[in-house]
Design an enzyme around this catalytic site. Structure first.
Site, PDB file in Angstrom:
ATOM      1  CB  SER A 138      23.692  40.933  14.110  1.00  0.00           C
ATOM      2  OG  SER A 138      24.870  40.266  14.520  1.00  0.00           O
ATOM      3  CE1 TYR A 148      23.454  37.918   9.356  1.00  0.00           C
ATOM      4  CE2 TYR A 148      25.067  38.836  10.893  1.00  0.00           C
ATOM      5  CZ  TYR A 148      23.835  38.245  10.640  1.00  0.00           C
ATOM      6  OH  TYR A 148      22.980  37.996  11.686  1.00  0.00           O
TER       7      TYR A 148
END
Length: 257
Positions: A138, A148
């Site tokens: 990401s 994350y």
């Protein structure tokens, strides 16, 4: 005919990879937790494109699930030519607000599963002298923003390092770092998306086409779309202290923690 194994295949980016690879004539091994959705997906892709679609129900947050997929990747009699490590999720909440069990589950899926499945696939591919691996990360990997982003940063660093170590072996590895994509990701995490500007959204099918083209070119990192390439260029030259403040504010507003 080649075979691709896709984790998290039933939704979002994983489903887009499955559609594109099936349309290109690749047989598939579809991996996800929901057996009903897997069977429906396999039937649809087989009927539409005439390819063989094997289903493998596995939860990559468990050792049993990881071991089942690793065993399939290690099968030299039924080789996998392309691995797409796509399974992943986000947790809603800031650091220390998210239960530790959920944080560890994320690291299990994003890091341990990616390491173990990449290793199983790469070993078998190196033996045959060919193969490709796409590990979905990401753009959150490039900003200091919680568990994350940290887990996705690990995916990028691991993938590019492994790609260097396997250079010349015939095995290509690439980290894919997309921005916002219209998938079930935010819904599953309980995150609203109404406040995300329209220009930030990417189309999953176009993203996959760009990623596969980058893999063919031998890139070890793919950031699809010029908008996000430009944003990441700005990130590179922004002082870390300033970037941390910006990412903290935007992360609370737009993304997983």
């Amino acid at each position: 005919m080649t075979t691709a194994l896709i984790t998290g295949s039933t939704a979002g980016i994983g489903a887009a990879f499955a559609r594109r690879l099936a349309a290109d004539g690749h047989d598939l091994v579809l991996v996800a937790r929901d057996p009903k959705r897997l069977r429906e997906q396999a039937t649809e892709l087989h009927d539409r494109h005439g390819i063989e679609a094997e289903v493998l129900t596995a939860d990559l947050a468990t050792d049993e699930g990881i071991e089942a997929v690793a065993a399939r990747l290690s099968d030299l009699k039924n080789p996998v030519d392309l691995l797409v490590n796509n399974a992943g999720f986000g947790n809603k909440g800031r650091y220390l607000d998210v239960p530790m069990a959920d944080e560890l589950r994320m690291l299990k899926v994003h890091c341990e599963a990616v390491l173990r499945l990449t290793s199983s696939a790469a070993e078998a591919m190196r033996t045959r002298g060919r193969g490709g691996i796409v590990n979905v990360a990401s753009v959150a990997a490039f900003v200091p923003r919680g568990t994350y982003g940290a887990s996705k940063a690990w995916v990028v660093q691991f993938t590019q390092g492994a790609a260097r170590d396997l250079a010349g072996s015939g095995v290509r590895l690439m980290a894919l770092a997309p921005g916002f994509v219209r998938t079930e990701f935010h819904q599953r995490a309980g995150m609203g998306t109404d406040n995300i500007p329209g220009w930030m959204w990417l189309d999953a099918d176009k993203l996959v086409a760009s990623a596969l083209a980058d893999l063919t070119r031998g890139k070890t990192l793919s950031i699809p779309d010029l908008r996000y390439k430009a944003l990441m260029g700005v990130v590179k030259v922004t002082p870390r202290a300033l970037l941390g403040g910006i990412s903290s504010r935007t992360g609370r507003k737009y993304g997983p923690q």
